[in-house]
Write a protein that holds these residues in place. Sequence first.
Motif, PDB file in Angstrom:
ATOM      1  N   PRO A   1     -24.307 -63.418  34.017  1.00 30.43           N
ATOM      2  CA  PRO A   1     -23.987 -62.287  34.892  1.00 30.43           C
ATOM      3  C   PRO A   1     -25.138 -62.009  35.863  1.00 30.43           C
ATOM      4  N   PRO A   2     -24.865 -61.290  36.905  1.00 26.59           N
ATOM      5  CA  PRO A   2     -25.952 -60.911  37.825  1.00 26.59           C
ATOM      6  C   PRO A   2     -27.054 -60.147  37.098  1.00 26.59           C
ATOM      7  N   PHE A   3     -28.273 -60.261  37.633  1.00 26.37           N
ATOM      8  CA  PHE A   3     -29.430 -59.643  36.988  1.00 26.37           C
ATOM      9  C   PHE A   3     -29.226 -58.136  36.860  1.00 26.37           C
ATOM     10  N   GLY A   4     -29.417 -57.640  35.635  1.00 25.64           N
ATOM     11  CA  GLY A   4     -29.316 -56.210  35.382  1.00 25.64           C
ATOM     12  C   GLY A   4     -27.913 -55.719  35.100  1.00 25.64           C
TER      13      GLY A   4
END
Length: 378
Positions: A102-105
Motif C-alpha cells: 500500500p502507499p506509504f502511511g
Amino acid sequence: MTQNTGWGPAGGQGPGGPGAGWGGAPQWGAWQPQSPQPGVIPLRPLNLAEILSGTFATMRRHWKQLVGVMLAVQAVTLLVMALAAAIAVASVFSHFEPVFDPPFGEDPTPEHVVPLLVAGGVLFAVLAVIGVLATAVMTSLCPAVLREAVMGKPTTFRAMWRAAVRRAPAVAGATLLSILIAGAPMIAVLAVWLPLLIATASEHNAPLLVGLLPVFLLVAAPLAVWLGIRFSLAPAAVVMEGAAPVTALRRSAALVRGNWWRIFGVTLLAGMIAMMASFTIELPFQTIGMFGMLPVTAGVENGSGVTPAAVITAVGFAVVAMVVGGVASQTFQIAFTQLTAGMLYVDQRIRREGLADAILAEVGAPAPDAAPTAPGAA
C-alpha cells in the motif's frame, strides 16, 4: 448400477460357521484337500505371512495398473489444482498490490482485503475437495485390483481406472464418515475444553486446563482408535460389494466384530512397514536433490559468482527430485496399506461368509469338497 459379481454380502455363514477353517475341522486320517489358489492367496483363512505375501504379490503382478492409475490421478490432480490456483489469483490480482504494497502511511482497505480473504477461502475449499477425491480414487483402486488378483484374472489400465473413478465418491463418503465418527471423541474433548479455557482465561485455572488437555486426549484416543479399526474395511466393502457409504460402515463393523485385536495388529504392522518403505524410497531422491544444490551453496559461501540461471537450475533440479520421491513414496504407502486392508476384508469374509466358494464359482474352478477317485475306479 452395480454389476453382480458374486462378491456381495453372503446370506449365511461359511463352511464350519464363523471363524472356521476351509471346509470345517479336518478329521484324523481323512483326506484333506489342498486349498485352491487361483490368484495371489490360497482360498482359506489367512495367517499374517499370507496376508503380507499376498499384498506384495498383488503389487508385483499388477504394478503397472497400480502405478499407472495412481500417477495419472496425481498428475491430473496437480494440473487441476494449479488451474484452480491460477483462476483464483487472476480473479483478485488487482487487489494484491493495494494490500501487500500500500502507499506509504496507509493501511489496506476492506474493499481490497475482503476479496483476497474470500478467494483464499474458496481456493482452500476447492483444493480440499480435489485432494479428497484424488485420494478416494487411489483408495478405491486398490480393492479393485485386489479383487482381480485374488481370482487370478488379468487387469488393464482402462478397466482399473474406470472402476476406481466410479466408486471414488462412495469411498470418499465412507472415509469421511469414518473419520468423523472415529474423531468424535477428540472433537468432544475439544468442544468441552475450549469453552472452559476461554471462560477461565483471566483466572488462575487456565494453566491447569492447558495441562489437562493431553490427559483428556489420551483418554479419548483409545476410543478413536477402536472406532477407526472398526470401520477400516469400509473402502473394500464399497468397491467389492458396491455398497453405499453407510452400508459399508455397517459391513466393516460386522466383519471386524470378534477379531478387532487381530485386525488392529495387522493394520499397525502394515502401517509401520509402509512408513519405513516409503522413507527408504524417498530418501535417495532427497539426497540427490540436496547434492544438486551443493555447487550453488559452495559458490555462495566461497564468494564466487553464481549466476541466476545456475541458481534456478539447481533449485529446479532439487524440487523435481523431491517431488518425484514424494510421489513414489506416497504411491507405495497408499497401495500397500489399502491392499493390506483389502486382504483383511477378503480374509474375514472367507472366515465368516464362505467367500471362497463364491470366488471359485466365479472363476469356474471346482470346489475342493470331493475326495479323489481311486485309481482304476469306474
